[in-house]
Structures are given as C-alpha cells and as structure tokens.
Design an enzyme around this catalytic site. Sequence first.
Site, short mmCIF file in Angstrom:
data_model
loop_
_atom_site.label_atom_id
_atom_site.label_comp_id
_atom_site.label_asym_id
_atom_site.label_seq_id
_atom_site.Cartn_x
_atom_site.Cartn_y
_atom_site.Cartn_z
N THR A 42 83.40 116.22 -48.80
CA THR A 42 83.72 116.44 -50.22
C THR A 42 82.52 116.02 -51.06
O THR A 42 82.06 114.89 -50.96
CB THR A 42 84.95 115.60 -50.61
OG1 THR A 42 86.03 115.97 -49.75
CG2 THR A 42 85.36 115.84 -52.06
N ARG A 62 91.66 120.26 -46.49
CA ARG A 62 92.73 119.80 -47.40
C ARG A 62 93.89 119.24 -46.58
O ARG A 62 95.06 119.37 -46.94
CB ARG A 62 93.20 120.93 -48.32
CG ARG A 62 93.49 122.21 -47.58
CD ARG A 62 94.00 123.34 -48.41
NE ARG A 62 93.26 123.69 -49.61
CZ ARG A 62 93.24 124.92 -50.10
NH1 ARG A 62 93.84 125.90 -49.45
NH2 ARG A 62 92.63 125.20 -51.23
N LYS A 76 87.99 122.13 -54.20
CA LYS A 76 88.43 120.94 -53.45
C LYS A 76 88.69 119.78 -54.41
O LYS A 76 89.74 119.13 -54.37
CB LYS A 76 87.36 120.54 -52.43
CG LYS A 76 87.54 119.17 -51.81
CD LYS A 76 88.80 119.08 -50.98
CE LYS A 76 89.04 117.67 -50.48
NZ LYS A 76 90.30 117.58 -49.74
N CYS A 113 90.54 109.84 -51.16
CA CYS A 113 90.53 111.20 -51.72
C CYS A 113 90.83 111.17 -53.21
O CYS A 113 89.93 111.25 -54.04
CB CYS A 113 91.57 112.06 -51.01
SG CYS A 113 91.67 111.72 -49.28
N1 SAJ Z 1 100.90 108.61 -54.83
C1 SAJ Z 1 101.65 108.18 -55.92
N2 SAJ Z 1 102.66 108.98 -56.39
C2 SAJ Z 1 102.95 110.19 -55.81
C3 SAJ Z 1 102.16 110.62 -54.70
C4 SAJ Z 1 101.14 109.81 -54.23
O1 SAJ Z 1 101.44 107.09 -56.47
O2 SAJ Z 1 103.88 110.85 -56.26
C5 SAJ Z 1 99.80 107.77 -54.32
C6 SAJ Z 1 99.98 107.41 -52.85
O3 SAJ Z 1 100.76 106.23 -52.73
C7 SAJ Z 1 98.54 107.16 -52.43
C8 SAJ Z 1 97.75 108.14 -53.29
O4 SAJ Z 1 98.60 108.51 -54.36
O5 SAJ Z 1 98.13 105.84 -52.73
C9 SAJ Z 1 97.27 109.40 -52.56
O6 SAJ Z 1 98.26 109.81 -51.66
P1 SAJ Z 1 98.61 111.38 -51.49
O7 SAJ Z 1 99.82 111.49 -50.67
O8 SAJ Z 1 98.62 112.00 -52.82
O9 SAJ Z 1 97.43 112.11 -50.75
P2 SAJ Z 1 96.28 111.75 -49.70
O10 SAJ Z 1 95.20 111.05 -50.45
O11 SAJ Z 1 96.79 111.12 -48.47
O12 SAJ Z 1 95.83 113.26 -49.35
C10 SAJ Z 1 95.35 114.06 -50.41
C11 SAJ Z 1 95.99 115.43 -50.29
N3 SAJ Z 1 95.66 116.22 -51.46
C12 SAJ Z 1 96.66 116.83 -52.17
O13 SAJ Z 1 97.84 116.66 -51.88
C13 SAJ Z 1 96.24 117.70 -53.29
C14 SAJ Z 1 95.46 116.14 -49.05
O14 SAJ Z 1 95.92 117.48 -49.00
C15 SAJ Z 1 93.94 116.13 -49.08
O15 SAJ Z 1 93.38 116.82 -47.95
C16 SAJ Z 1 93.48 114.68 -49.05
O16 SAJ Z 1 93.93 114.10 -50.29
C17 SAJ Z 1 91.97 114.66 -48.93
O17 SAJ Z 1 91.51 114.33 -47.80
O18 SAJ Z 1 91.30 115.04 -49.87
#
Ligand code: SAJ
Length: 415
Positions: free
Chosen positions: A117, A150, A202, A256
């Site tokens: 990224t 992703r 991305k 991410c």
């Molecule tokens: N979180 C919240 N509230 C929510 C959802 C998540 O507070 O409603 C927090 C989670 O606890 C965590 C953070 O956000 O701390 C990120 O978690 P996540 O589940 O949103 O995603 P990641 O970081 O595990 O994965 C994301 C994904 N991107 C999207 O959903 C757009 C994944 O598809 C990507 O490939 C990944 O980032 C990446 O590697 O970029």
Amino acid sequence: KKICVIGLGYIGLPTSVLLAFSGWKVTGVDINEKIVSYINKGKAHINEANINWLLQEVIVNERLIAKTTPREADVFIIAVPTPINNEFRCNLSYVVEATKSILPYLQKGNTIIIESTIPPGTTEDIVKPIIENESFEIGKDIFLAYCPERVLPGHIIEELIYNNRIVGGCTEKCGLKAKEVYNTFVKGDIFITDAKTAEMTKLVENTYRDVNIAFSNEITKVCNTLNINVYDVINFANMHPRVSILNPGPGVGGHCLAVDPYFIIEKAPNESQIISLSREINNSMPDYVVKQVDNLLKNNSNPKVAVFGITYKGNVNDLRESPAIKISNILRKKGYEVNAYDPLIKENEYNVVSLNTAIKDADILLILADHDEFKFLNYEKIAKYMNSPIIFDTKHIIDEETLSNEIQLINFGNL
Ligand code: SAJ
C-alpha cells in the site's frame, strides 16, 4: 513459469502459496533469515487459517522455496511493508530497497507488480525511474503495474482467491501482463486501470471505512451527551434501505485503517479535511474510554483494571496500532494496575496473564477486542472473583438481557 515474491508477510506468504498451488515455480524472498528457514520447514510465521498445511504441501513438492535474495524469474511481486513514520508520512525505503534488489535479475519481458500500500503516484514517480535507470523501457522491455490487496486478516487465503482485484498498469500492456498473472489464481473479476487510480482506490477503500467508523464514534459522543442509547439509534438508522453506519469502538487499530488515510493526507493535505478529522476522532477514543474508567473508579484508592483483549480486533492475533494496548498504557501511566488476558496472545507475552489472574479482585473489567471466546463466558461467575462487578463492554458483545442486575454493565450506549 517462474515468479519471485519479495516480502513474505501477511500478503506475500499467502500469495506465494497460492501462486505455487496454481502451477508457478515460486521463489519467496525475505530479508529475515529466521522467517526464510521457518518457511522452508513448511511453517508459517503468520497466523492465518489453512496457511500451514497449504505451505507444507508446496514446500514438500518444491513448488515454493524461500530465500534471502531474489532469483531470476518471469514475474516479480513486491509485497514489503510500507510503515508510517513519525511525521505520519509513508516510509518507502523497503519498497525502494526491494525494487533495487531485483535489478540484477531483471530481463527483458519481465513483469513487476507492486502490492504494498503506497501513496498515489509512487509507482510512476519512485519505482518506474529505478527500473528505467537500468535502460529498460517500461511498457516495452519491462511491464510495471500496481495491484492492491484487500484481504481481510483472518480470511486471507479465501479472499485472495475470491475477491475482485484492481490492476493498475503503467501502460495498457503492463495492465494486461499483470492481469495474466492474477488470472492464474484469482476467481474474482479483475479490472484494469492505471497505476495511480489503483493506488488511490486501495487507500479510498480503507479511508471510507475509517471515516464511517469516526462518524459512529462521533455520534456515540453526541448521544452520550444527550442521554440517548447510540446502539438503538444506529440499529434503527440502519433499517433505512440506504444507511449502513458502522459500530463505535475503543479506537481504530491495525496496519490498514489506522495508516492508509495518512497516505492520502500526505499527498493532498489541504483537501483532506474529513479524512484527517476522522483520524483525530478515532485516535481520541482511547482517551474517551479512559475518561469513563476514571469516572467509574474515582473513589477507588489503588484501582485494579482487568482487560479482555489486547489485539487490534477480535479473532486476529495482530497487535499493530492496537487501541487496547494504548488504553492499557494510558491507564498504567495514570497509576492503575492493569492485568490483560487475550486468548490469542501467549501468556507473559506483552505481560498478558491468565483469565483468572486478570479478573482477580479487579474493580472493573474492560472488554477491548471482540474475540469469539468473550461472547460465551459466564460473566456472573467472573463478577464473583472481582472486587466490584463493573464490566465496560466497549465492543458491545454482551447482551444486557443475559446479565443479572448484580452486574453493572456499561457500554457506549449507556455511559
Ligand atoms: N472497527 C471499529 N468499528 C467497526 C469496524 C471496525 O471500531 O465497525 C475497528 C476494528 O476494531 C479495528 C479497526 O477498526 O481496530 C480495523 O478493523 P477492520 O475490521 O475495519 O479491518 P482490517 O483493518 O482488519 O482490514 C481492512 C479491510 N478493509 C476494508 O474493510 C475496507 C480489508 O479488506 C483490507 O484488506 C485491510 O484493511 C488492509 O489490509 O488494508
């Protein structure tokens, strides 16, 4: 056909395994010798479903071998880390080093794909000149493309196969050449665009999610000021056919969402208003949680806090940018005794203790990650070992109805 994957982390290793399964002769490259020898024994250093037996298979039948330096190949994929530095800018040194490391092995006709990224424009402005410097013409001698991943941590293998992918070529032919590579193992649709659009796509995917989470965190603060239960509001608002508000949380972690938005801000600081404010709002949540703890325990002389979950999110054993660790550190600095339990982190690592040790005589239990295990615990029993039966469930995994009123169950809906 031979392929060389530079960087054997969360993305590079699963990608190497899938390429090997789909018939490529794969050389995986990593600068960490321990990781290289671990992989050559068929052992994965990342915790992903299915990765271990898949890896053993391709190591045994010699479709994949790990090395500390590149080898000649038809295709090179660069999937090295792009961490953020303390000025919140992208550290591209690993991408530059990886690109330079393959130059001695480059031959006319090779394809190079960047998966890390990176800020928009990096493929064209940073990577392309390094290759042209070897008097290769991009689009004629060497085909250069950017293809973001992703995949959702914890579901990487299946998402690498089934997710759609965007391929950004420096030229039309570069895009086509890169698409050919992914066609060998991706079952999702593959869309071709230019490198800069793919880089931005991305970042926008993750930034969209970070902004949406910041919105839910902000309406949580507003609702708590107005004594409204934000979970009811989000639940009812999401019944609207075109509304899907995400959940508030103790902060946004991971490598991410907590990082990618800064790569947009870096390139367009004056235009990225909501984006940077959303980062500030999400980064304010650890302090918001600590403030509630201060209020709840203000009469305790030497308060003890039990923490359930120190990873950045549930069911993933990754600690990067974990809000739970930020909260634990802030509490410790303020003089609280903090004992954390996490089913995915070995005891004594990151001073994680057993569940029983964590809850013993605790004045409050903070749930900071939504591991499945936490959804099925007997909190009535747990409360009996605590000094005071207060549970602050920041991930809203406990249904209030299931608890007796012996327990003071706090969440973002009833602060
Ligand atoms: N979180 C919240 N509230 C929510 C959802 C998540 O507070 O409603 C927090 C989670 O606890 C965590 C953070 O956000 O701390 C990120 O978690 P996540 O589940 O949103 O995603 P990641 O970081 O595990 O994965 C994301 C994904 N991107 C999207 O959903 C757009 C994944 O598809 C990507 O490939 C990944 O980032 C990446 O590697 O970029």
